[in-house]
Design a protein around this motif. Sequence first.
Motif, PDB file in Angstrom:
ATOM      1  N   TYR A 155       0.846  -1.191   0.000  1.00 44.34           N
ATOM      2  CA  TYR A 155       0.000   0.000   0.000  1.00 44.34           C
ATOM      3  C   TYR A 155       0.886   1.247   0.000  1.00 44.34           C
ATOM      4  CZ  TYR A 155      -3.289  -3.520   1.618  1.00 44.34           C
ATOM      5  OH  TYR A 155      -4.053  -4.651   1.722  1.00 44.34           O
ATOM      6  N   ALA A 156       0.399   2.320  -0.568  1.00 43.29           N
ATOM      7  CA  ALA A 156       1.158   3.568  -0.606  1.00 43.29           C
ATOM      8  C   ALA A 156       1.519   4.032   0.801  1.00 43.29           C
ATOM      9  CB  ALA A 156       0.362   4.650  -1.335  1.00 43.29           C
ATOM     10  N   ASP A 157       0.597   3.837   1.736  1.00 42.49           N
ATOM     11  CA  ASP A 157       0.828   4.210   3.127  1.00 42.49           C
ATOM     12  C   ASP A 157      -0.266   3.594   4.003  1.00 42.49           C
ATOM     13  OD1 ASP A 157      -1.455   5.871   2.713  1.00 42.49           O
ATOM     14  OD2 ASP A 157      -0.189   7.596   2.258  1.00 42.49           O
ATOM     15  N   ARG A 158      -0.204   3.866   5.273  1.00 44.34           N
ATOM     16  CA  ARG A 158      -1.169   3.297   6.227  1.00 44.34           C
ATOM     17  C   ARG A 158      -2.599   3.751   5.911  1.00 44.34           C
ATOM     18  NH1 ARG A 158      -1.106  -0.868   9.921  1.00 44.34           N
ATOM     19  NH2 ARG A 158      -2.878  -0.576  11.247  1.00 44.34           N
ATOM     20  N   ARG A 159      -2.759   4.995   5.494  1.00 47.58           N
ATOM     21  CA  ARG A 159      -4.105   5.504   5.148  1.00 47.58           C
ATOM     22  C   ARG A 159      -4.711   4.714   3.995  1.00 47.58           C
ATOM     23  NH1 ARG A 159      -1.819  11.067   5.821  1.00 47.58           N
ATOM     24  NH2 ARG A 159      -1.124  10.593   3.742  1.00 47.58           N
ATOM     25  N   HIS A 184      -8.609   0.742   2.208  1.00 48.29           N
ATOM     26  CA  HIS A 184      -8.850  -0.553   1.578  1.00 48.29           C
ATOM     27  C   HIS A 184      -9.804  -1.407   2.408  1.00 48.29           C
ATOM     28  CE1 HIS A 184      -8.106  -4.421  -0.306  1.00 48.29           C
ATOM     29  NE2 HIS A 184      -7.683  -4.895   0.855  1.00 48.29           N
ATOM     30  N   LEU A 185      -9.628  -1.387   3.713  1.00 46.34           N
ATOM     31  CA  LEU A 185     -10.460  -2.204   4.609  1.00 46.34           C
ATOM     32  C   LEU A 185     -11.931  -1.808   4.585  1.00 46.34           C
ATOM     33  CD1 LEU A 185      -8.163  -2.484   7.762  1.00 46.34           C
ATOM     34  CD2 LEU A 185      -8.424  -4.117   5.872  1.00 46.34           C
ATOM     35  N   LYS A 186     -12.243  -0.632   4.084  1.00 49.21           N
ATOM     36  CA  LYS A 186     -13.619  -0.130   4.058  1.00 49.21           C
ATOM     37  C   LYS A 186     -14.282  -0.254   2.687  1.00 49.21           C
ATOM     38  CE  LYS A 186     -12.443   3.140   7.672  1.00 49.21           C
ATOM     39  NZ  LYS A 186     -12.109   4.538   7.956  1.00 49.21           N
ATOM     40  N   THR A 187     -13.560  -0.761   1.701  1.00 46.55           N
ATOM     41  CA  THR A 187     -14.110  -0.837   0.344  1.00 46.55           C
ATOM     42  C   THR A 187     -15.144  -1.960   0.239  1.00 46.55           C
ATOM     43  OG1 THR A 187     -12.360  -2.332  -0.398  1.00 46.55           O
ATOM     44  CG2 THR A 187     -12.000   0.053  -0.717  1.00 46.55           C
ATOM     45  N   PRO A 188     -16.117  -1.803  -0.635  1.00 47.60           N
ATOM     46  CA  PRO A 188     -17.126  -2.857  -0.816  1.00 47.60           C
ATOM     47  C   PRO A 188     -16.529  -4.201  -1.230  1.00 47.60           C
ATOM     48  CG  PRO A 188     -17.846  -0.830  -1.883  1.00 47.60           C
ATOM     49  CD  PRO A 188     -16.428  -0.610  -1.430  1.00 47.60           C
ATOM     50  N   HIS A 189     -15.518  -4.193  -2.105  1.00 47.62           N
ATOM     51  CA  HIS A 189     -14.946  -5.467  -2.553  1.00 47.62           C
ATOM     52  C   HIS A 189     -14.190  -6.183  -1.432  1.00 47.62           C
ATOM     53  CE1 HIS A 189     -12.264  -2.186  -3.918  1.00 47.62           C
ATOM     54  NE2 HIS A 189     -11.303  -2.941  -3.414  1.00 47.62           N
ATOM     55  N   PHE A 190     -13.495  -5.435  -0.552  1.00 51.53           N
ATOM     56  CA  PHE A 190     -12.824  -6.095   0.572  1.00 51.53           C
ATOM     57  C   PHE A 190     -13.845  -6.612   1.580  1.00 51.53           C
ATOM     58  CE2 PHE A 190     -11.130  -6.305   4.841  1.00 51.53           C
ATOM     59  CZ  PHE A 190     -10.110  -7.228   4.657  1.00 51.53           C
ATOM     60  N   LEU A 191     -14.860  -5.820   1.887  1.00 55.09           N
ATOM     61  CA  LEU A 191     -15.879  -6.252   2.850  1.00 55.09           C
ATOM     62  C   LEU A 191     -16.624  -7.485   2.339  1.00 55.09           C
ATOM     63  CD1 LEU A 191     -17.189  -2.750   3.951  1.00 55.09           C
ATOM     64  CD2 LEU A 191     -15.738  -4.324   5.275  1.00 55.09           C
TER      65      LEU A 191
END
Length: 109
Positions: A57-61, A66-73
Amino acid sequence: MMVRISEIEVHAEHLAQYKAILAEEAEASVRLEPGVIAIFPMFQRDSDTEFRILEMYADRRAYEAHLKTPHFLKYKSATLHMVKSLKLVDMQAIDRPTMNRMFTKMGSR
């Protein structure tokens, strides 16, 4: 940059379904999220229920977004019962200049 290796073992009876869901999630993450540099899933040759995912990932943010995206969820909720074990290992790059050259080299192909 944030680099992590996810170590995942899945129940054998869910193997095909897990692979399909994981592939879909990885593709969407790289395609849709500017802060996701790589989501590179692999499985061990001698144990196809054991996966490693190289995550960059580019950074921690970017990771937290990413953890909040529809595809990850969707991935997380659909595979929760398939996962036998999960270990998240945060990594630190030793040689950043070579890593940067690697990405430049990949882009020229």
